[in-house]
Every structure is written in C-alpha cells, then in structure tokens.
Design a protein around this motif. Structure first.
Motif, PDB file in Angstrom:
ATOM      1  N   ILE A 264       0.850  -1.196   0.000  1.00 61.50           N
ATOM      2  CA  ILE A 264       0.000   0.000   0.000  1.00 61.50           C
ATOM      3  C   ILE A 264       0.884   1.245   0.000  1.00 61.50           C
ATOM      4  CG2 ILE A 264      -1.705   1.321   1.335  1.00 61.50           C
ATOM      5  CD1 ILE A 264      -2.814  -1.302   2.366  1.00 61.50           C
ATOM      6  N   SER A 265       0.715   2.074  -1.001  1.00 62.21           N
ATOM      7  CA  SER A 265       1.525   3.296  -1.126  1.00 62.21           C
ATOM      8  C   SER A 265       0.951   4.392  -0.220  1.00 62.21           C
ATOM      9  CB  SER A 265       1.518   3.780  -2.578  1.00 62.21           C
ATOM     10  OG  SER A 265       0.209   4.211  -2.940  1.00 62.21           O
ATOM     11  N   PRO A 266       1.735   5.387   0.120  1.00 62.97           N
ATOM     12  CA  PRO A 266       1.218   6.516   0.907  1.00 62.97           C
ATOM     13  C   PRO A 266       0.000   7.160   0.246  1.00 62.97           C
ATOM     14  CG  PRO A 266       3.606   6.600   0.823  1.00 62.97           C
ATOM     15  CD  PRO A 266       3.186   5.515  -0.122  1.00 62.97           C
ATOM     16  N   TYR A 267       0.009   7.200  -1.090  1.00 61.00           N
ATOM     17  CA  TYR A 267      -1.119   7.776  -1.812  1.00 61.00           C
ATOM     18  C   TYR A 267      -2.387   6.961  -1.564  1.00 61.00           C
ATOM     19  CZ  TYR A 267      -3.910   9.510  -5.726  1.00 61.00           C
ATOM     20  OH  TYR A 267      -4.907  10.044  -6.493  1.00 61.00           O
ATOM     21  N   GLN A 268      -2.242   5.605  -1.602  1.00 59.11           N
ATOM     22  CA  GLN A 268      -3.396   4.753  -1.333  1.00 59.11           C
ATOM     23  C   GLN A 268      -3.848   4.865   0.122  1.00 59.11           C
ATOM     24  OE1 GLN A 268      -1.379   1.149  -2.820  1.00 59.11           O
ATOM     25  NE2 GLN A 268      -3.213   0.776  -4.075  1.00 59.11           N
ATOM     26  N   ALA A 269      -2.876   4.947   1.038  1.00 59.14           N
ATOM     27  CA  ALA A 269      -3.198   5.002   2.471  1.00 59.14           C
ATOM     28  C   ALA A 269      -4.044   6.222   2.806  1.00 59.14           C
ATOM     29  CB  ALA A 269      -1.907   5.009   3.281  1.00 59.14           C
ATOM     30  N   LYS A 270      -3.835   7.325   2.107  1.00 64.57           N
ATOM     31  CA  LYS A 270      -4.629   8.519   2.367  1.00 64.57           C
ATOM     32  C   LYS A 270      -6.109   8.286   2.088  1.00 64.57           C
ATOM     33  CE  LYS A 270      -1.029  11.968   1.416  1.00 64.57           C
ATOM     34  NZ  LYS A 270      -0.608  13.103   0.534  1.00 64.57           N
ATOM     35  N   ARG A 271      -6.401   7.343   1.210  1.00 70.91           N
ATOM     36  CA  ARG A 271      -7.786   7.051   0.829  1.00 70.91           C
ATOM     37  C   ARG A 271      -8.265   5.713   1.418  1.00 70.91           C
ATOM     38  NH1 ARG A 271      -5.133  10.017  -2.494  1.00 70.91           N
ATOM     39  NH2 ARG A 271      -6.147  11.639  -3.756  1.00 70.91           N
ATOM     40  N   PHE A 272      -7.558   5.236   2.441  1.00 69.52           N
ATOM     41  CA  PHE A 272      -7.881   3.946   3.070  1.00 69.52           C
ATOM     42  C   PHE A 272      -7.996   4.192   4.584  1.00 69.52           C
ATOM     43  CE2 PHE A 272      -6.700  -0.859   2.616  1.00 69.52           C
ATOM     44  CZ  PHE A 272      -7.823  -1.197   3.348  1.00 69.52           C
ATOM     45  N   THR A 273      -9.139   4.737   4.978  1.00 69.14           N
ATOM     46  CA  THR A 273      -9.330   5.176   6.367  1.00 69.14           C
ATOM     47  C   THR A 273      -9.183   4.032   7.362  1.00 69.14           C
ATOM     48  OG1 THR A 273     -10.848   6.899   5.604  1.00 69.14           O
ATOM     49  CG2 THR A 273     -10.900   6.334   7.953  1.00 69.14           C
ATOM     50  N   LYS A 274      -9.804   2.906   7.049  1.00 67.73           N
ATOM     51  CA  LYS A 274      -9.762   1.762   7.967  1.00 67.73           C
ATOM     52  C   LYS A 274      -8.329   1.306   8.205  1.00 67.73           C
ATOM     53  CE  LYS A 274     -12.951  -0.121   9.275  1.00 67.73           C
ATOM     54  NZ  LYS A 274     -13.762   0.058  10.498  1.00 67.73           N
ATOM     55  N   PHE A 275      -7.524   1.309   7.143  1.00 70.16           N
ATOM     56  CA  PHE A 275      -6.125   0.901   7.269  1.00 70.16           C
ATOM     57  C   PHE A 275      -5.368   1.870   8.171  1.00 70.16           C
ATOM     58  CE2 PHE A 275      -1.747   1.513   5.650  1.00 70.16           C
ATOM     59  CZ  PHE A 275      -1.225   0.276   5.985  1.00 70.16           C
ATOM     60  N   ARG A 276      -5.564   3.172   7.960  1.00 75.49           N
ATOM     61  CA  ARG A 276      -4.851   4.177   8.752  1.00 75.49           C
ATOM     62  C   ARG A 276      -5.238   4.076  10.233  1.00 75.49           C
ATOM     63  NH1 ARG A 276      -6.868   7.700   4.977  1.00 75.49           N
ATOM     64  NH2 ARG A 276      -7.932   8.892   6.626  1.00 75.49           N
ATOM     65  N   GLU A 277      -6.515   3.843  10.513  1.00 76.85           N
ATOM     66  CA  GLU A 277      -6.969   3.760  11.904  1.00 76.85           C
ATOM     67  C   GLU A 277      -6.336   2.558  12.612  1.00 76.85           C
ATOM     68  OE1 GLU A 277     -11.171   3.553  11.599  1.00 76.85           O
ATOM     69  OE2 GLU A 277     -11.451   5.740  11.436  1.00 76.85           O
ATOM     70  N   ARG A 278      -6.358   1.418  11.933  1.00 74.15           N
ATOM     71  CA  ARG A 278      -5.797   0.216  12.547  1.00 74.15           C
ATOM     72  C   ARG A 278      -4.290   0.324  12.706  1.00 74.15           C
ATOM     73  NH1 ARG A 278      -9.450  -4.457   9.462  1.00 74.15           N
ATOM     74  NH2 ARG A 278     -11.361  -4.037  10.639  1.00 74.15           N
ATOM     75  N   GLU A 279      -3.625   0.884  11.717  1.00 75.71           N
ATOM     76  CA  GLU A 279      -2.174   1.031  11.795  1.00 75.71           C
ATOM     77  C   GLU A 279      -1.791   1.937  12.961  1.00 75.71           C
ATOM     78  OE1 GLU A 279       1.462   1.681   8.669  1.00 75.71           O
ATOM     79  OE2 GLU A 279      -0.231   3.087   8.549  1.00 75.71           O
ATOM     80  N   ARG A 280      -2.565   2.995  13.160  1.00 74.47           N
ATOM     81  CA  ARG A 280      -2.268   3.917  14.263  1.00 74.47           C
ATOM     82  C   ARG A 280      -2.423   3.228  15.615  1.00 74.47           C
ATOM     83  NH1 ARG A 280      -5.422   6.833  17.453  1.00 74.47           N
ATOM     84  NH2 ARG A 280      -7.271   6.344  16.196  1.00 74.47           N
ATOM     85  N   LEU A 281      -3.498   2.456  15.802  1.00 72.14           N
ATOM     86  CA  LEU A 281      -3.705   1.748  17.058  1.00 72.14           C
ATOM     87  C   LEU A 281      -2.600   0.729  17.322  1.00 72.14           C
ATOM     88  CD1 LEU A 281      -7.569   1.067  16.985  1.00 72.14           C
ATOM     89  CD2 LEU A 281      -6.342   2.608  18.519  1.00 72.14           C
ATOM     90  N   ILE A 282      -2.215   0.022  16.259  1.00 71.88           N
ATOM     91  CA  ILE A 282      -1.170  -1.000  16.397  1.00 71.88           C
ATOM     92  C   ILE A 282       0.162  -0.356  16.756  1.00 71.88           C
ATOM     93  CG2 ILE A 282       0.201  -2.697  15.114  1.00 71.88           C
ATOM     94  CD1 ILE A 282      -2.423  -3.387  13.605  1.00 71.88           C
ATOM     95  N   GLU A 283       0.480   0.770  16.116  1.00 67.74           N
ATOM     96  CA  GLU A 283       1.736   1.452  16.409  1.00 67.74           C
ATOM     97  C   GLU A 283       1.788   1.905  17.861  1.00 67.74           C
ATOM     98  OE1 GLU A 283       2.060   4.580  13.587  1.00 67.74           O
ATOM     99  OE2 GLU A 283       2.895   3.293  11.994  1.00 67.74           O
ATOM    100  N   ILE A 284       0.682   2.404  18.375  1.00 71.55           N
ATOM    101  CA  ILE A 284       0.638   2.860  19.766  1.00 71.55           C
ATOM    102  C   ILE A 284       0.901   1.699  20.719  1.00 71.55           C
ATOM    103  CG2 ILE A 284      -0.882   3.731  21.586  1.00 71.55           C
ATOM    104  CD1 ILE A 284      -2.264   5.431  19.435  1.00 71.55           C
ATOM    105  N   ASP A 285       0.248   0.560  20.466  1.00 71.39           N
ATOM    106  CA  ASP A 285       0.400  -0.589  21.359  1.00 71.39           C
ATOM    107  C   ASP A 285       1.758  -1.266  21.190  1.00 71.39           C
ATOM    108  OD1 ASP A 285      -2.086  -0.082  22.302  1.00 71.39           O
ATOM    109  OD2 ASP A 285      -3.076  -1.787  21.362  1.00 71.39           O
TER     110      ASP A 285
END
Length: 515
Positions: A264-285
């Motif tokens: 997944i490219s940064p360009y795709q990630a900007k339009r993939f809300t579910k991915f960004r939300e999960r990635e953020r939670l995982i990074e925190i934990d």
C-alpha cells in the motif's frame, strides 16, 4: 422388628440440646450457644453393628449449621424389638450428637447399580463410623447438600472417595501439593516430551500430555515445540514430516498476506481510512508493550518491528475483526516463545480464533463470560456473590480486564521517565498460567475458575472492609503483580472439581473457552 416413628427420639437427646449441645464445639460454660440452623434431614438412615438384620439401628441423619460451621448428627430411634441382641446402651454407642466437618477427613460413597447405597465417614484421627445405609436412596442428595457448605474434592485415586476441605472461606493452599492428592510436577522437559511421541512424531496420548502440562507447565526451551499443539497450529496426530511441510506452506502464506499491506503506497493510504486507523492503534500498542522485557527492550528493536508487522498482517488476514486493543498482550509472549514471525502469526491466529469475539467493539462475549462468572460465584461463594450484588457489582465488570487479556496486561507508568509495567503475573508466570488454561484439562472455561479463586482469596478483606464499587475496582487493579500463581492454580482446581456438574451446567454454551 418394630421401630418407633421418627418423632420418637431419645429423650436424653432433647435434654442435652436444651442444655446447649454447643459445648461439644468448645463453647465455655455459661456462654451463649451459637445459633443453629438445620439444613438437611433424612429419616431411616441405618447402621448394622452385627450381621443380623434384627440388630439394624435406624435413625435420623441431620446437617446443622452452627456458628458458621457445618455439623453432622445421627440420632437413633427408640425401638421395641424383642428379637434384637443389642442392649439399649449398645444402641447409643453409634449416636453422633454433633460432629463438625472440620473433624472429618473423607466420605466414602457407595452407590452400586444393584444393592443398598451407603456412606462411610472417616475422621481425621483415622477412626471411622460404621456405614450409614440409605435404604430408600438419597446419598447423592446428602452429598449435594454438604457441598453447599463444605468443599468436597474427589480423590484422584478412588472416584468414590470425597476428601473434605476447609476452603469455603479461604484458599490457603500449599504451593507444592494439591489438596486432592495430586502433586505439582516439574516442567515438561525434552526427555519426557519424547516419550509422548511415537516413531514418526505423533502424540500417542493427548489426554495424559495435557494433564502433565497442567500440573507442571513446560520447560522454556521446549515451549517453541509444544505450544503449536496446545494452540491448534499443529494437529496432535501430525507427523514430523507433515509438520515440516505445513510450516513451509504456512510461511509462504504468511508472506503473501503480509505483502498486501506492505504494497500500500502513501497515496493509497490517504484514501484507506480503515487501514490508517488500525495502523495507528497498532503502532501505539506495539511501541509500549512489554518494553521492560529484554526481548522487546531498547530503541529500534527488531522484535518490536516484528510484533507490529504480525498485528498489521492479522488485520488483513481477518479484516472483519481487524485489530482490537489487547491483542498485543496475547501476541507478545507468543512471539517471545516462537521467535519466527510466521510461526508466531499462526499460533496467535489460532488463539484469537477462539477468543476473537472478545475483541469486537461490543465486547458481547466478554459480557457472556462475566455472566457465567456470576453464576459460578453464586454456586461457589454465595455470600460473596450477594455482597457484590449489594454494592451494585453483580455484573462483575471489575473482572473485565482479566478475561479480555487472559490475566496479562501491561500498563504504561511514568517512573523516572521510563516505561514501567503492571501485569497480573510476571512474564514467566503468565506463560505458565496460559499453558494450564490451554490444556483444557479440567474445564474448557478454567479461566473463570481462576477468577473465582482470586476473588475468594481476598473475600475476607473485601467484605470486612466493606468495599464499595469504586474501592473494589481500585483494589482489583492494585492486585497486579501480587497474585501467587501456584496458589491460584491449585485454588481454581479445587473449585473446578468441587463445582462438578453444577459448575458445567451454569456456564452458557456461548461462553468463550479458555483456549
């Protein structure tokens, strides 16, 4: 033989009751007798002092609560029997006026399909009363009533022997020996493990293996080999060759799933809300989990990177469930043991497959577990259960964290600018606890009995200090890292055996298993 009606009891018995038979229990002369409550009565329970039917002595068997203790009483009927060879004095040799269960070592039950049912009461001194015959049945009813007030643990050597325990109010169990007679064992080591395998690597006796692990755990250097069986990654009837092939296939499959989020490219990630939300939670934990453990300690730790990658890969493998906070607590010890990403991923996936509904947003299945816990508490400690109801804690939400993370949770603390940790048990003990639960040796829901054992361990403090709901929650939180593992396991085992079929029946089918 002509026996008197049940109400025709020995007059001397009534006189002694009126004078305060509580003196038998150690009350001082002139003191107020403890309040008595008759909780069970069975008529026509008999003893046979000789081989002659004419000498049979029938009487009334009672269970009496007195001063917080359960007592047993058996009083013979008065009788007019010309054929009996027993004197009136002999008849009363067997009378039990008031016997505390603290003086009883065990009860031997005999309920053959054909023949009379009876019980034998063995005292702690080694002496035994003659058998008490229940000619009209009722042995199971008698024992069920005893179990409501005293723990009866079935002997591992003889299923007909019920050992009397005094742990209704306290689980002060020895760490080295189980009350029912089964000693704790050393961890399963390589030389013992190979005896469970046949020539091609199949496990020959899964029940014995699970039992062995339950009582001793697994040596750390063997966990990488045995955990995949407990978690369902490997089948017990798989061979060495089949497991090697499976590992290779699963490794390739893992890399395929992992590549989905890696591409997944940064360009795709900007339009993939579910991915960004999960990635953020995982990074925190991922960056905070178990950092005091050397395996995860330090900046730019590759093991932390692996943990992050496994969790993100799982969110693509099971996209509906995704990631739920608390999953990192389950993965951390698994990765620590398995070391390889692929093996850790598939073991973790197998565990979440069983516990996954605990991580949906509604946490509906955790609430099902808490409901089952309340039913178990009602059976095993009704007084404490009623206290929780009284203070508005009948939902048992104060145990939510225990169930969600299987008694392991790391909390971030600021101590000299370093991340500290709080866990219900330390890291090694967490793994030992999980191994006991994963065996499903005594119950598929052993984690619930662990909850009960912990609560009962501190019941006196909770009740005596009259904790309200807020104080109780704070107290449960502060128990972290102060719970004795072996004592808790032995206590949970006693509770599970004591609850028996009643315990199984009160757990709803939808309740999450321990593994």
């Amino acid at each position: 033989m002509i026996e008197a009606e049940p109400h025709g009891l020995d007059a001397d018995y009534f006189a002694s009751r009126q004078q305060g038979i509580a003196g038998v229990n150690g009350s001082e002369a002139g003191g107020e007798a403890p309040k008595e409550e008759v909780v069970y009565v069975k008529e026509n329970v008999s003893v046979h002092p000789t081989e002659y039917i004419a000498d049979r002595i029938s009487g009334r068997l009672s269970l009496i609560k007195q001063g917080g203790s359960l007592c047993m009483s058996w009083i013979p009927y008065r009788v007019e029997n010309l054929s009996s060879q027993l004197s009136e004095k002999d008849r009363y040799l067997y009378m039990i006026r008031l016997l505390e269960f603290t003086e009883i070592r065990s009860i031997h039950q005999h309920t053959p399909a054909l023949g009379w049912h009876y019980v034998v009461v063995l005292l702690s001194s080694g002496l035994a009363y003659p058998p008490f015959y229940f000619y009209k049945g009722g042995v199971n009813e008698f024992l069920d009533r005893v179990k409501q007030h005293v723990f009866l643990v079935r002997s591992g050597d003889d299923a007909n022997v019920l050992i009397v325990n005094g742990f209704r109010d306290s689980l002060q169990l020895k760490k080295s020996v189980l009350v029912g007679g089964k000693p704790c064992q050393s961890p399963l080591a390589q030389k013992v493990w190979v005896t469970f395998l046949d020539s091609v690597g199949r496990v020959k006796d899964t029940k014995s293996l699970r039992k062995r692990i339950f009582y001793g755990g697994i040596a750390h250097d063997l966990r990488k080999e045995v955990w995949p069986f407990l978690l369902g990654y490997h089948s017990y009837d798989s061979t060495y060759a089949e497991r090697e092939y499976c590992a290779a296939v699963k490794r390739e499959e893992y890399e395929t799933i992992k590549s989905q989020w890696q591409s997944i490219s940064p360009y795709q990630a900007k339009r993939f809300t579910k991915f960004r939300e999960r990635e953020r939670l995982i990074e925190i934990d991922a960056v905070t989990i178990d950092r005091s453990v050397s395996f995860y300690h330090g900046d730019d730790n590759p093991n932390v990177t692996s943990l992050h990658g496994i969790l993100l890969t799982y969110s693509f493998y099971n996209f509906d469930l995704g990631y739920g906070q608390g999953m990192s607590n389950l993965l951390s010890p698994i990765l620590y043991v398995m070391r390889g990403e692929s093996e850790a991923f598939w073991c973790f996936s197998a565990l979440v497959e069983r516990l996954g509904t605990n991580f949906d947003r509604s946490h509906s299945w955790v609430h099902s577990d808490l409901f089952a816990l309340s039913k178990l508490m009602e059976i095993l400690d009704n007084e404490l259960h009623n206290y929780f109801k009284q203070i508005g804690c009948s939902d048992y939400l104060f145990c939510f964290r225990w169930i969600l993370t299987q008694f392991k949770r790391q909390v971030k603390l600021l101590v000299d600018h370093l991340h500290g940790k709080i866990m219900e048990f330390d890291y090694e003990e967490t793994m030992r606890l999980w191994e006991a639960m994963w065996t499903n040796h005594l119950s598929d829901h052993f984690h619930l009995y662990i909850c009960v054992a912990i609560l009962k361990r501190y019941r006196s403090k909770i009740i005596d200090e009259q904790m309200d709901s807020s104080t109780l929650l704070l107290f449960i939180t502060k128990l972290s890292n102060h719970i004795d593992l072996e004592e808790t396991l032995r206590g949970a085992e006693v509770l599970c055996i004591s609850a028996g079929e009643d315990g199984k029946a009160c757990i709803p089918p939808a309740t999450t298993p321990s593994s």
